[in-house]
Design a protein around this motif. Sequence first.
Motif, short mmCIF file in Angstrom:
data_model
loop_
_atom_site.label_atom_id
_atom_site.label_comp_id
_atom_site.label_asym_id
_atom_site.label_seq_id
_atom_site.Cartn_x
_atom_site.Cartn_y
_atom_site.Cartn_z
N ILE A 123 0.82 -1.21 0.00
CA ILE A 123 0.00 0.00 0.00
C ILE A 123 0.85 1.26 0.00
O ILE A 123 0.56 2.24 -0.67
CB ILE A 123 -0.94 0.00 1.24
CG1 ILE A 123 -1.82 -1.25 1.21
CG2 ILE A 123 -1.78 1.27 1.29
CD1 ILE A 123 -2.63 -1.45 2.47
N ILE A 124 1.96 1.24 0.76
CA ILE A 124 2.79 2.43 0.92
C ILE A 124 3.74 2.53 -0.26
O ILE A 124 4.71 1.78 -0.35
CB ILE A 124 3.59 2.37 2.23
CG1 ILE A 124 2.66 2.12 3.41
CG2 ILE A 124 4.36 3.65 2.44
CD1 ILE A 124 3.37 1.75 4.68
N ALA A 125 3.46 3.43 -1.17
CA ALA A 125 4.31 3.56 -2.35
C ALA A 125 5.51 4.43 -2.05
O ALA A 125 5.54 5.18 -1.07
CB ALA A 125 3.49 4.16 -3.50
N GLY A 126 6.53 4.34 -2.92
CA GLY A 126 7.67 5.22 -2.79
C GLY A 126 8.75 4.69 -1.88
O GLY A 126 8.94 3.48 -1.74
N PRO A 127 9.48 5.60 -1.24
CA PRO A 127 10.65 5.22 -0.43
C PRO A 127 10.35 4.22 0.67
O PRO A 127 11.16 3.33 0.95
CB PRO A 127 11.12 6.55 0.15
CG PRO A 127 10.63 7.58 -0.80
CD PRO A 127 9.33 7.07 -1.31
N ALA A 128 9.20 4.33 1.31
CA ALA A 128 8.88 3.41 2.40
C ALA A 128 8.73 1.98 1.89
O ALA A 128 9.24 1.04 2.49
CB ALA A 128 7.59 3.85 3.11
N GLU A 129 8.04 1.83 0.80
CA GLU A 129 7.88 0.51 0.20
C GLU A 129 9.23 -0.07 -0.19
O GLU A 129 9.53 -1.25 0.04
CB GLU A 129 6.97 0.58 -1.02
CG GLU A 129 6.72 -0.77 -1.68
CD GLU A 129 5.83 -0.66 -2.91
OE1 GLU A 129 5.46 -1.71 -3.45
OE2 GLU A 129 5.52 0.46 -3.33
N GLU A 130 10.08 0.78 -0.77
CA GLU A 130 11.41 0.34 -1.19
C GLU A 130 12.26 -0.06 0.02
O GLU A 130 13.02 -1.04 -0.03
CB GLU A 130 12.11 1.45 -1.97
CG GLU A 130 11.45 1.76 -3.31
CD GLU A 130 11.97 3.04 -3.94
OE1 GLU A 130 12.92 3.62 -3.38
OE2 GLU A 130 11.42 3.45 -4.97
N ALA A 131 12.13 0.69 1.12
CA ALA A 131 12.91 0.38 2.31
C ALA A 131 12.49 -0.95 2.93
O ALA A 131 13.33 -1.73 3.40
CB ALA A 131 12.75 1.51 3.34
N ILE A 132 11.19 -1.22 2.92
CA ILE A 132 10.70 -2.49 3.45
C ILE A 132 11.17 -3.65 2.57
O ILE A 132 11.59 -4.69 3.05
CB ILE A 132 9.16 -2.45 3.57
CG1 ILE A 132 8.74 -1.43 4.63
CG2 ILE A 132 8.61 -3.83 3.93
CD1 ILE A 132 7.27 -1.08 4.61
N GLU A 133 11.11 -3.44 1.25
CA GLU A 133 11.59 -4.48 0.34
C GLU A 133 13.09 -4.70 0.51
O GLU A 133 13.59 -5.82 0.33
CB GLU A 133 11.28 -4.08 -1.11
CG GLU A 133 11.63 -5.13 -2.15
CD GLU A 133 10.92 -6.46 -1.92
OE1 GLU A 133 11.52 -7.50 -2.23
OE2 GLU A 133 9.75 -6.44 -1.44
N ALA A 134 13.81 -3.65 0.90
CA ALA A 134 15.26 -3.78 1.10
C ALA A 134 15.59 -4.74 2.25
O ALA A 134 16.65 -5.37 2.25
CB ALA A 134 15.89 -2.42 1.36
N ILE A 135 14.68 -4.84 3.23
CA ILE A 135 14.89 -5.80 4.31
C ILE A 135 14.87 -7.21 3.75
O ILE A 135 15.72 -8.05 4.08
CB ILE A 135 13.82 -5.65 5.41
CG1 ILE A 135 13.93 -4.27 6.07
CG2 ILE A 135 13.96 -6.76 6.45
CD1 ILE A 135 12.88 -4.02 7.14
N ARG A 136 13.91 -7.50 2.88
CA ARG A 136 13.86 -8.81 2.24
C ARG A 136 15.13 -9.05 1.42
O ARG A 136 15.71 -10.14 1.44
CB ARG A 136 12.64 -8.92 1.33
CG ARG A 136 11.30 -8.83 2.05
CD ARG A 136 10.16 -9.11 1.06
NE ARG A 136 8.87 -9.08 1.72
CZ ARG A 136 8.05 -8.03 1.69
NH1 ARG A 136 8.41 -6.93 1.06
NH2 ARG A 136 6.89 -8.08 2.31
N GLY A 137 15.55 -8.02 0.69
CA GLY A 137 16.75 -8.15 -0.12
C GLY A 137 17.98 -8.42 0.72
O GLY A 137 18.84 -9.24 0.35
N GLN A 138 18.07 -7.75 1.86
CA GLN A 138 19.19 -7.95 2.76
C GLN A 138 19.27 -9.39 3.24
O GLN A 138 20.33 -10.02 3.21
CB GLN A 138 19.03 -7.03 3.97
CG GLN A 138 19.93 -7.32 5.15
CD GLN A 138 19.55 -6.48 6.35
OE1 GLN A 138 19.93 -5.32 6.44
NE2 GLN A 138 18.78 -7.04 7.29
N GLN A 139 18.14 -9.93 3.68
CA GLN A 139 18.12 -11.30 4.17
C GLN A 139 18.36 -12.31 3.04
O GLN A 139 19.01 -13.33 3.24
CB GLN A 139 16.78 -11.60 4.87
CG GLN A 139 16.53 -10.76 6.11
CD GLN A 139 17.67 -10.84 7.11
OE1 GLN A 139 18.40 -9.89 7.32
NE2 GLN A 139 17.80 -12.00 7.74
N THR A 140 17.85 -12.01 1.86
CA THR A 140 18.06 -12.90 0.71
C THR A 140 19.55 -12.98 0.37
O THR A 140 20.08 -14.06 0.10
CB THR A 140 17.26 -12.41 -0.51
OG1 THR A 140 15.87 -12.36 -0.17
CG2 THR A 140 17.45 -13.36 -1.69
#
Length: 210
Positions: A123-140
């Motif tokens: 739901i949260i577009a923009g930087p917040a969405e990207e930052a949350i996705e970055a957590i997944r990327g970090q763990q991956t």
Amino acid sequence: MTDVGPAPRRKRMPRAEREQQILAAAEEVFAERGFQATSMDEVSLRVGVSKPMLYEYFTSKEGLLLACVARIRADLHTATLEAVAKAEADGPRAVLEAGLEAYFDFADRHGRAWAVLLNESVIIAGPAEEAIEAIRGQQTLLIQSALSRWLPSASPERVAVYAHGLIGASERVARWRLREGAGIRPRETAALLADAFWPGFAVAAGLPAA
């Protein structure tokens, strides 16, 4: 009459300490109300600072959310690295379980706030969405790094599929634990999930599957 002089001035809290206090309170409010329903007024009342001070530190509600996400990301990264390092001497299966246990322990500590972030990331577009996705990327990336060491002859595609599959499964199990499976401790959860993935990793690495 003795002149006692002016009252001593109260010592101001260091900025870094105040920021952590604000972020802890904001995480609670986001967890209780969700991002969209949270107001800066409510956060300022919860932490006991003025609304102008809140904006001075974080500029906006999204800025406050981004800071919360950054704090959570750093916490998860540190916890995972420490757990994996301690388990290295016991072999790949132990490393896998330790990394998973660190994730589920993290999810328990951040509880509903973590669930809110996961559920609202679409739901949260923009930087917040990207930052949350970055957590997944970090763990991956952490998983991919470990798998590359265990599976030196595996193709990058195989390693990527395994890593993304494990992260996706971990996230779904974490959500389930928050809703219905709270009675299962992080260590037990990690062992059960490792049981599901380890045979495939082991076969690819030429290790015992049991």
